[in-house]
Design an enzyme around this catalytic site. Structure first.
Site, short mmCIF file in Angstrom:
data_model
loop_
_atom_site.label_atom_id
_atom_site.label_comp_id
_atom_site.label_asym_id
_atom_site.label_seq_id
_atom_site.Cartn_x
_atom_site.Cartn_y
_atom_site.Cartn_z
N ALA A 88 19.48 11.53 78.03
CA ALA A 88 19.88 10.20 78.46
C ALA A 88 18.79 9.23 78.01
CB ALA A 88 20.01 10.19 79.98
N GLU B 49 13.68 17.27 82.28
CA GLU B 49 13.69 16.22 83.31
C GLU B 49 12.55 16.38 84.31
OE1 GLU B 49 16.38 17.85 82.21
OE2 GLU B 49 18.02 16.43 81.90
N GLY C 18 20.22 15.35 78.68
CA GLY C 18 21.64 15.08 78.48
C GLY C 18 22.18 15.61 77.17
N GLU D 167 22.94 19.10 77.80
CA GLU D 167 24.11 19.12 78.71
C GLU D 167 25.41 18.82 77.95
OE1 GLU D 167 21.87 16.38 81.23
OE2 GLU D 167 22.26 17.70 82.93
N1 CAA Z 1 15.39 8.08 75.68
C1 CAA Z 1 15.02 6.99 74.99
N2 CAA Z 1 14.33 7.03 73.83
C2 CAA Z 1 14.02 8.24 73.36
C3 CAA Z 1 14.38 9.42 74.02
C4 CAA Z 1 15.11 9.32 75.23
N3 CAA Z 1 15.54 10.40 75.92
N4 CAA Z 1 13.91 10.47 73.30
C5 CAA Z 1 13.29 9.96 72.22
N5 CAA Z 1 13.35 8.60 72.25
C6 CAA Z 1 12.80 7.67 71.27
C7 CAA Z 1 11.30 7.47 71.45
O1 CAA Z 1 11.05 6.50 72.46
C8 CAA Z 1 10.91 7.01 70.08
O2 CAA Z 1 11.27 5.65 69.93
P1 CAA Z 1 10.15 4.54 69.49
O3 CAA Z 1 9.78 4.97 68.10
O4 CAA Z 1 10.90 3.26 69.56
O5 CAA Z 1 9.04 4.67 70.45
C9 CAA Z 1 11.82 7.81 69.15
O6 CAA Z 1 12.93 8.22 69.97
C10 CAA Z 1 11.18 9.04 68.60
O7 CAA Z 1 10.61 9.76 69.67
P2 CAA Z 1 9.09 10.27 69.67
O8 CAA Z 1 8.21 9.27 68.99
O9 CAA Z 1 8.74 10.65 71.08
O10 CAA Z 1 9.25 11.56 68.73
P3 CAA Z 1 8.44 12.94 68.79
O11 CAA Z 1 8.88 13.69 67.57
O12 CAA Z 1 7.00 12.72 69.03
O13 CAA Z 1 9.02 13.68 70.10
C11 CAA Z 1 10.76 14.39 71.60
C12 CAA Z 1 10.37 14.02 70.16
C13 CAA Z 1 10.04 15.68 72.03
C14 CAA Z 1 12.26 14.61 71.62
C15 CAA Z 1 10.34 13.27 72.56
O14 CAA Z 1 10.90 12.05 72.06
C16 CAA Z 1 10.83 13.42 73.96
O15 CAA Z 1 10.23 14.17 74.72
N6 CAA Z 1 11.90 12.69 74.35
C17 CAA Z 1 12.40 12.65 75.70
C18 CAA Z 1 13.14 13.96 76.05
C19 CAA Z 1 13.56 13.91 77.49
O16 CAA Z 1 12.80 13.83 78.42
N7 CAA Z 1 14.90 13.97 77.72
C20 CAA Z 1 15.49 13.96 79.02
C21 CAA Z 1 15.95 12.57 79.36
S1 CAA Z 1 16.48 12.42 81.03
C22 CAA Z 1 18.08 13.05 81.04
O17 CAA Z 1 18.65 13.40 80.01
C23 CAA Z 1 18.71 13.10 82.39
C24 CAA Z 1 20.07 13.66 82.44
O18 CAA Z 1 20.27 14.85 82.57
C25 CAA Z 1 21.24 12.80 82.41
#
Ligand code: CAA
Length: 261
Positions: free
Chosen positions: A68, A136, A113, A116
């Site tokens: 998400a 999460e 998500g 999921e």
């Molecule tokens: N939401 C919003 N933006 C996201 C995102 C997310 N879930 N995941 C990645 N991005 C964005 C980053 O902010 C970044 O954008 P900017 O360049 O504008 O800053 C871009 O995508 C690239 O990401 P990274 O620079 O972090 O890339 P990386 O290669 O260093 O890492 C990653 C990749 C491990 C996927 C890391 O981005 C990450 O950990 N993302 C979040 C994953 C996460 O926590 N997901 C769960 C979300 S909560 C959820 O999903 C709840 C539910 O069940 C409904």
């Protein structure tokens, strides 16, 4: 939301619809408007008899979907968060019981998500660089789009608990070994090989395919309910032209020509 999808690309060829989550700069994070577009596209694809199988994938080679959109929900109230979870859950349940086969072709990170969404599809293929996880916990959060429910059902409670509690992703080979994905392909082969599976499904009658989807769902948590549904739908097949055609083709040693009747 605009009428022209902005966040989800749609390409239909030979009855196979490929839906591509298209926010590559944000690792295809599932903002709510993206999910609304996906829902609206499902309306179209459900109504279009020419579309026989769906494939959901992500744009680029990094991510299927990294979850998400954290920026979007960061200041939600508890009531807004519950509304968000309910909407995502109902969309993913719609995918799980969609009347046509839906395959996830996971081309990179499938986190939160994203994992999921992949789990709601009927089955999954993955590229070698795919990573699956429910991170999460690291946000002080729990999954909200079905992760606590579908993950243990797919890979077993102990493995799911570890993934949910540690937030650590698993790689494609582990996902294969644990039954989360059915096949792992090199990135460049992921779509063609998944499409080949879809083409095989597209040649079958849509009637038993739909019955398989419904009956597996009916019995997921209730064996007796599932067996009752199976017997009823098994019987329904006997009243279809496609069953007659399938059996005749077998006996006559020819390929069946199904008509969805
Ligand atoms: N939401 C919003 N933006 C996201 C995102 C997310 N879930 N995941 C990645 N991005 C964005 C980053 O902010 C970044 O954008 P900017 O360049 O504008 O800053 C871009 O995508 C690239 O990401 P990274 O620079 O972090 O890339 P990386 O290669 O260093 O890492 C990653 C990749 C491990 C996927 C890391 O981005 C990450 O950990 N993302 C979040 C994953 C996460 O926590 N997901 C769960 C979300 S909560 C959820 O999903 C709840 C539910 O069940 C409904």
């Amino acid at each position: 939301m605009t009428d022209t999808p902005q966040y989800v690309l749609l390409d239909v060829q030979n009855g196979i619809a490929v839906l591509t989550l298209n926010r590559p700069k944000a690792y295809n994070a599932l903002k709510i408007d993206l999910l609304k577009e996906l829902d609206a596209l499902l309306d179209r694809l459900e109504a279009d008899a020419g579309v026989r199988v769906l494939i959901i994938t992500g744009s680029g080679e990094k991510a299927f979907a990294a979850g998400a959109d954290i920026k979007e929900f960061s200041d939600f109230s508890p009531a807004e968060a519950e509304q968000m979870a309910r909407f995502g859950q109902s969309l993913f349940s719609r995918i799980e019981t969609f009347p046509k086969p839906v395959i996830a072709a996971v081309n990179g990170f499938a986190l939160g998500g994203g994992c999921e969404l992949a789990m709601a599809c009927h089955f999954r293929t993955a590229s070698e660089n795919a990573r699956f996880g429910q991170p999460e916990i690291g946000l002080g959060l729990i999954p909200g789009y079905g992760g606590t429910q579908r993950l243990p059902r797919l890979i077993g409670r102990g493995r799911a608990m570890e993934m949910l509690m540690t937030g650590e992703p698993i790689d494609a080979q582990t996902a294969l070994q644990w039954g989360l994905v059915n096949h792992v392909f090199p990135q460049e082969e992921l779509l063609p090989r998944t499409r080949a599976i879809a083409e095989k499904l597209a040649r079958y009658s849509s009637l038993p395919l739909h019955k398989i989807i419904r009956t597996v769902a009916d019995g997921a948590d209730d064996l007796e309910r599932g067996l009752t549904a199976e017997a009823a739908r098994f019987a329904e097949c006997f009243a279809t032209e496609d069953f007659r055609e399938g059996v005749s083709a077998f006996l006559e040693r020819r390929k069946p020509d199904f008509k969805d009747r």
